[in-house]
Scaffold this motif. Structure first.
Motif, PDB file in Angstrom:
ATOM      1  N   PRO A  98       0.832  -1.152   0.151  1.00 53.37           N
ATOM      2  CA  PRO A  98      -0.214   0.034  -0.120  1.00 53.37           C
ATOM      3  C   PRO A  98       0.866   1.221  -0.013  1.00 53.37           C
ATOM      4  CG  PRO A  98      -0.824  -1.724   1.585  1.00 53.37           C
ATOM      5  CD  PRO A  98       0.474  -2.147   1.184  1.00 53.37           C
ATOM      6  N   GLU A  99       0.517   2.275  -0.628  1.00 52.44           N
ATOM      7  CA  GLU A  99       1.177   3.482  -0.915  1.00 52.44           C
ATOM      8  C   GLU A  99       1.459   4.057   0.280  1.00 52.44           C
ATOM      9  OE1 GLU A  99      -0.048   5.987  -3.998  1.00 52.44           O
ATOM     10  OE2 GLU A  99      -0.192   4.390  -5.362  1.00 52.44           O
ATOM     11  N   ILE A 100       0.545   4.153   1.128  1.00 51.71           N
ATOM     12  CA  ILE A 100       0.827   4.914   2.563  1.00 51.71           C
ATOM     13  C   ILE A 100       1.789   4.439   3.390  1.00 51.71           C
ATOM     14  CG2 ILE A 100      -0.721   2.940   3.866  1.00 51.71           C
ATOM     15  CD1 ILE A 100      -1.943   5.493   5.306  1.00 51.71           C
ATOM     16  N   LEU A 101       2.273   2.994   3.038  1.00 51.99           N
ATOM     17  CA  LEU A 101       3.558   2.471   3.597  1.00 51.99           C
ATOM     18  C   LEU A 101       4.879   3.040   3.097  1.00 51.99           C
ATOM     19  CD1 LEU A 101       2.166  -0.910   5.006  1.00 51.99           C
ATOM     20  CD2 LEU A 101       2.213   1.170   6.218  1.00 51.99           C
ATOM     21  N   GLY A 102       4.737   3.452   2.059  1.00 52.45           N
ATOM     22  CA  GLY A 102       5.986   3.788   1.158  1.00 52.45           C
ATOM     23  C   GLY A 102       6.813   4.731   1.892  1.00 52.45           C
ATOM     24  N   ALA A 103       6.595   5.539   2.979  1.00 49.34           N
ATOM     25  CA  ALA A 103       7.548   6.419   3.573  1.00 49.34           C
ATOM     26  C   ALA A 103       8.365   5.541   4.576  1.00 49.34           C
ATOM     27  CB  ALA A 103       6.676   7.397   4.618  1.00 49.34           C
ATOM     28  N   VAL A 104       8.174   4.265   4.770  1.00 45.36           N
ATOM     29  CA  VAL A 104       8.848   3.181   5.592  1.00 45.36           C
ATOM     30  C   VAL A 104      10.291   3.158   4.825  1.00 45.36           C
ATOM     31  CG1 VAL A 104       9.119   0.795   6.418  1.00 45.36           C
ATOM     32  CG2 VAL A 104       7.074   2.251   6.730  1.00 45.36           C
ATOM     33  N   PHE A 105      10.185   2.939   3.461  1.00 48.86           N
ATOM     34  CA  PHE A 105      11.401   2.707   2.627  1.00 48.86           C
ATOM     35  C   PHE A 105      12.285   3.805   2.590  1.00 48.86           C
ATOM     36  CE2 PHE A 105       8.586  -0.470   1.605  1.00 48.86           C
ATOM     37  CZ  PHE A 105       9.209  -1.505   1.355  1.00 48.86           C
ATOM     38  N   GLN A 106      12.031   5.167   2.960  1.00 54.70           N
ATOM     39  CA  GLN A 106      13.020   6.197   3.236  1.00 54.70           C
ATOM     40  C   GLN A 106      14.150   5.853   4.028  1.00 54.70           C
ATOM     41  OE1 GLN A 106      10.922   9.861   4.294  1.00 54.70           O
ATOM     42  NE2 GLN A 106       9.426   9.435   2.582  1.00 54.70           N
ATOM     43  N   GLN A 107      14.093   4.845   5.004  1.00 52.40           N
ATOM     44  CA  GLN A 107      14.909   4.679   5.953  1.00 52.40           C
ATOM     45  C   GLN A 107      16.010   3.545   5.406  1.00 52.40           C
ATOM     46  OE1 GLN A 107      12.510   2.538   8.859  1.00 52.40           O
ATOM     47  NE2 GLN A 107      13.736   0.448   8.522  1.00 52.40           N
ATOM     48  N   LEU A 108      15.721   2.976   4.018  1.00 54.61           N
ATOM     49  CA  LEU A 108      16.624   2.041   3.276  1.00 54.61           C
ATOM     50  C   LEU A 108      17.707   3.051   2.770  1.00 54.61           C
ATOM     51  CD1 LEU A 108      14.220  -0.432   2.008  1.00 54.61           C
ATOM     52  CD2 LEU A 108      15.536  -0.758   3.993  1.00 54.61           C
ATOM     53  N   GLN A 109      18.769   2.272   2.776  1.00 54.62           N
ATOM     54  CA  GLN A 109      19.972   2.949   2.028  1.00 54.62           C
ATOM     55  C   GLN A 109      19.998   2.326   0.382  1.00 54.62           C
ATOM     56  OE1 GLN A 109      23.503   2.309   4.217  1.00 54.62           O
ATOM     57  NE2 GLN A 109      23.059   3.892   5.957  1.00 54.62           N
ATOM     58  N   TRP A 110      19.797   0.957   0.572  1.00 58.67           N
ATOM     59  CA  TRP A 110      19.303   0.174  -0.959  1.00 58.67           C
ATOM     60  C   TRP A 110      18.289  -0.593  -0.639  1.00 58.67           C
ATOM     61  CZ3 TRP A 110      18.843  -4.356  -3.170  1.00 58.67           C
ATOM     62  CH2 TRP A 110      19.235  -4.596  -4.506  1.00 58.67           C
ATOM     63  N   TYR A 111      17.387  -0.630  -1.837  1.00 58.31           N
ATOM     64  CA  TYR A 111      16.422  -1.976  -1.820  1.00 58.31           C
ATOM     65  C   TYR A 111      16.281  -1.999  -3.304  1.00 58.31           C
ATOM     66  CZ  TYR A 111      13.030   1.876  -2.991  1.00 58.31           C
ATOM     67  OH  TYR A 111      12.146   2.738  -3.582  1.00 58.31           O
ATOM     68  N   ASP A 112      15.770  -3.247  -3.616  1.00 63.71           N
ATOM     69  CA  ASP A 112      15.552  -3.623  -5.223  1.00 63.71           C
ATOM     70  C   ASP A 112      14.393  -2.862  -5.720  1.00 63.71           C
ATOM     71  OD1 ASP A 112      15.517  -5.307  -7.378  1.00 63.71           O
ATOM     72  OD2 ASP A 112      14.049  -6.242  -6.839  1.00 63.71           O
ATOM     73  N   SER A 113      14.683  -2.095  -6.749  1.00 72.54           N
ATOM     74  CA  SER A 113      13.644  -1.359  -7.485  1.00 72.54           C
ATOM     75  C   SER A 113      12.789  -1.920  -8.402  1.00 72.54           C
ATOM     76  CB  SER A 113      14.216   0.106  -7.902  1.00 72.54           C
ATOM     77  OG  SER A 113      15.154  -0.378  -8.832  1.00 72.54           O
ATOM     78  N   SER A 114      13.063  -3.263  -8.639  1.00 72.24           N
ATOM     79  CA  SER A 114      12.402  -3.965  -9.591  1.00 72.24           C
ATOM     80  C   SER A 114      10.950  -4.542  -9.207  1.00 72.24           C
ATOM     81  CB  SER A 114      13.151  -5.005 -10.278  1.00 72.24           C
ATOM     82  OG  SER A 114      13.313  -6.309  -9.238  1.00 72.24           O
ATOM     83  N   LEU A 115      11.060  -4.663  -7.757  1.00 73.56           N
ATOM     84  CA  LEU A 115       9.953  -4.930  -7.051  1.00 73.56           C
ATOM     85  C   LEU A 115       8.625  -3.825  -7.058  1.00 73.56           C
ATOM     86  CD1 LEU A 115      11.345  -7.157  -4.373  1.00 73.56           C
ATOM     87  CD2 LEU A 115      10.176  -7.977  -6.232  1.00 73.56           C
ATOM     88  N   PRO A 116       7.512  -4.253  -7.007  1.00 72.31           N
ATOM     89  CA  PRO A 116       6.251  -3.310  -6.799  1.00 72.31           C
ATOM     90  C   PRO A 116       6.237  -2.321  -5.447  1.00 72.31           C
ATOM     91  CG  PRO A 116       5.546  -5.429  -6.628  1.00 72.31           C
ATOM     92  CD  PRO A 116       6.931  -5.389  -6.914  1.00 72.31           C
ATOM     93  N   TRP A 117       7.519  -1.827  -5.290  1.00 72.60           N
ATOM     94  CA  TRP A 117       7.410  -0.872  -4.001  1.00 72.60           C
ATOM     95  C   TRP A 117       6.716   0.485  -4.222  1.00 72.60           C
ATOM     96  CZ3 TRP A 117       8.501  -4.415  -0.728  1.00 72.60           C
ATOM     97  CH2 TRP A 117       9.616  -5.448  -0.728  1.00 72.60           C
ATOM     98  N   PRO A 118       6.034   1.050  -3.476  1.00 69.39           N
ATOM     99  CA  PRO A 118       5.478   2.355  -3.884  1.00 69.39           C
ATOM    100  C   PRO A 118       6.669   3.378  -3.761  1.00 69.39           C
ATOM    101  CG  PRO A 118       5.243   1.927  -1.361  1.00 69.39           C
ATOM    102  CD  PRO A 118       5.742   0.606  -2.077  1.00 69.39           C
ATOM    103  N   LYS A 119       6.477   4.382  -5.119  1.00 69.98           N
ATOM    104  CA  LYS A 119       7.448   5.340  -5.241  1.00 69.98           C
ATOM    105  C   LYS A 119       7.290   6.642  -4.691  1.00 69.98           C
ATOM    106  CE  LYS A 119       9.116   2.357  -8.224  1.00 69.98           C
ATOM    107  NZ  LYS A 119      10.463   1.519  -7.799  1.00 69.98           N
TER     108      LYS A 119
END
Length: 204
Positions: A183-204
């Motif tokens: 869910p897009e509402i959880l996209g902010a969680v990924f701001q803490q990551l220094q690297w993650y795989d962008s090919s997966l359907p993470w919210p932008k």
């Protein structure tokens, strides 16, 4: 009277030390039995794990891939040892682990890691694990910073539980067959990551 008090205090002190030493020794023996159990599930453990001598518990800290601190196993690195078979859930009984790498082998079947509150780095990439990663991430949430599950055969919904990993800095779930969308509402969680795989359907 004073002598009796001092004697009592000395007895308590020596008893506490003895208890501490006993608990430490017992815990290392527990780690020893866990590792022996893991090896029994591996295919082709020799010669890579020849040093894993099941008749000598006191030698566990000198075993290949094993690192100890304060008489406990804190690191298990089995990277690229050409091992096969399965990884027993017993691995989660190594409760002082800070580092665990099973990468670059041919492990099959499911895997679940839980209750390792000190674990900082987990690498299970380049194997043939199947099933999903729907784990109890709350038991890993306080320390885990690196989670690499790249290049396996996981086929399941994206493991949304990773969103509870408060310290996570590196995440790679690519090279698998996950599906679903966060869910897009959880996209902010990924701001803490220094690297993650962008090919997966993470919210932008």
């Amino acid at each position: 009277m004073v002598f009796c008090i001092l004697l009592s205090l000395f007895s308590l002190f020596t008893s506490a030390i003895s208890s501490s030493v006993f608990v430490s020794a017992f815990s290392l023996v527990n780690d020893f039995h866990v590792l022996v159990s893991l090896k029994q599930g591996f295919l082709s453990p020799e010669p890579a794990l020849t040093s894993w001598n099941s008749s000598n518990p006191s030698s566990v800290c000198s075993w290949a891939g094993v690192l100890c601190s304060q008489d406990r196993v804190v690191s298990l690195d089995l990277t690229d040892l050409d091992l096969g078979g399965s990884v027993s859930a017993q691995v989660s009984r190594l409760d002082m682990l800070t580092y665990l790498s099973l990468a670059g082998n041919s492990f099959r079947g499911g895997i679940e890691i839980a209750n390792l509150s000190s674990l900082q780095s987990l690498n299970i990439s380049h194997n043939q694990f199947t099933g999903g990663l729907d784990w109890n991430y709350s038991s890993l949430s306080y320390s885990l910073q690196v989670f690499d599950a790249y290049d396996n055969n996981f086929t399941a919904l994206l493991p949304l539980g990773v969103l509870t990993l408060e310290k996570l800095k590196y995440l790679d779930l690519s090279g698998n067959y996950f599906y679903g969308k966060i869910p897009e509402i959880l996209g902010a969680v990924f701001q803490q990551l220094q690297w993650y795989d962008s090919s997966l359907p993470w919210p932008k």
